[in-house]
Design an enzyme around this catalytic site. Structure first.
Site, PDB file in Angstrom:
ATOM      1  N   GLY A  56       1.456  -1.541  -0.355  1.00 43.88           N
ATOM      2  CA  GLY A  56       0.348   0.034  -0.175  1.00 43.88           C
ATOM      3  C   GLY A  56       0.932   1.286  -0.262  1.00 43.88           C
ATOM      4  CD  GLU A 115       1.012  -5.524  -2.060  1.00 43.82           C
ATOM      5  OE1 GLU A 115       1.616  -5.996  -2.523  1.00 43.82           O
ATOM      6  OE2 GLU A 115      -0.008  -5.181  -1.825  1.00 43.82           O
TER       7      GLU A 115
END
Ligand code: COA
Length: 260
Positions: A112, A135
């Site tokens: 993020g 991720e």
């Protein structure tokens, strides 16, 4: 609004938004995302602000990702809502903003964190910065626009390599790929960001907003970017700034834009 996790500073027409959760490498929890929504919404509305520089507190991290501890027990519905709300409330808000936003990447920009930097209009990095979308190491994929924006910025092959390997890249590699436009030493990072933004802020504010809108249109499904360019170009002729810009050029003087 009083922010608990953001430091807000002003320098002439520049607003700084500094993510201030250094002990957790500035990881984005729900409070920070809510505060970012308010801070950017206010900055875009505030006539005293011409542009924004976002960075992370300290020298280790810009943002080391979304806060993993907050979503460790999420189910499908909660995961979908997390990405949906984050994208519309923060990441798309920044990308579609009417004022230029520069990400000054001062350390780790992961998950993020890199997605946040990629939502900004311009990225510069300190030579110590590391960037990646890790991720898949968690059994996830990027959810805040990373699969789309990384591909737009560096191309499908390199983006897929970064996303599938989860490897971090250095600031110099990021510059080679076009992910950041400048790499400077840590001490010069904000100086460089300010220098870039001060130059941009000499330009006509409504034209800056129109340019951001037209560039973004080319990456929006179902939208004709060339058509938006024609419309935005035409609208510029109705601004006082255009009259001032043309008169200043013909009068051999510097333009003084008012954003009108
Ligand atoms: N979410 C929640 N907490 C995080 C975090 C994240 N994304 N990234 C770092 N932190 C926390 C750590 O848990 C640690 O907290 P603690 O001191 O209470 O244990 C603190 O920040 C410092 O991080 P630490 O891992 O000890 O630092 P390091 O120098 O050993 O490693 C990183 C730095 C960036 C390599 C490592 O923190 C990391 O891999 N972070 C997660 C990156 C990630 O997968 N991001 C994508 C999330 S979708």
């Amino acid at each position: 609004m009083e922010f608990q996790n953001l430091l807000i500073e002003y320098k002439e027409r520049i607003q700084y938004i500094i993510i201030n959760r250094e002990s957790k490498l500035n990881a984005l929890n729900k409070d920070i995302l809510a505060e970012l929504h308010v801070a950017f919404s206010e900055a875009f509305k505030n006539p005293a602000v011409g542009g924004i520089i976002i960075t992370g507190a300290g020298t280790k991290a810009f943002v080391a990702g979304a806060d993993i501890s907050e979503f460790a027990n999420f189910d499908v519905k909660q995961g979908t809502a997390l990405a949906h709300e984050g994208q519309s409330n923060v990441f798309n808000l920044i990308a579609d903003g009417s004022k230029p936003v520069i990400a000054a990447i001062n350390g780790f920009a992961l998950g993020g964190g890199l997605e946040l930097a990629m939502a900004c209009h311009i990225r510069i990095a300190s030579e110590t910065a590391k960037m990646g979308l890790p991720e898949v190491t968690l059994g996830l994929i990027p959810g805040y626009g990373g699969t789309q924006r990384l591909t737009q910025l560096i191309g499908k092959g390199k983006a897929l390599e970064m996303i599938l390997t989860a490897d971090m890249i250095t600031a110099v590699e990021a510059q080679q790929f076009g992910l950041v436009t400048h790499v400077v030493c840590q001490e010069d990072l904000l100086i460089k960001a300010e220098e870039l933004l001060q130059k941009i802020l000499l330009r006509a504010p409504l034209a800056l907003a129109a340019a951001i809108h037209a560039v973004n249109a080319g990456f929006t499904d179902g939208v004709d970017g060339y058509g938006i360019e024609i419309a935005e170009f035409g609208k510029c002729f109705g601004t006082k700034d255009f009259k001032e810009g043309a008169a200043a050029f013909l009068g051999k003087r510097k333009a003084e834009f008012k954003g009108e």
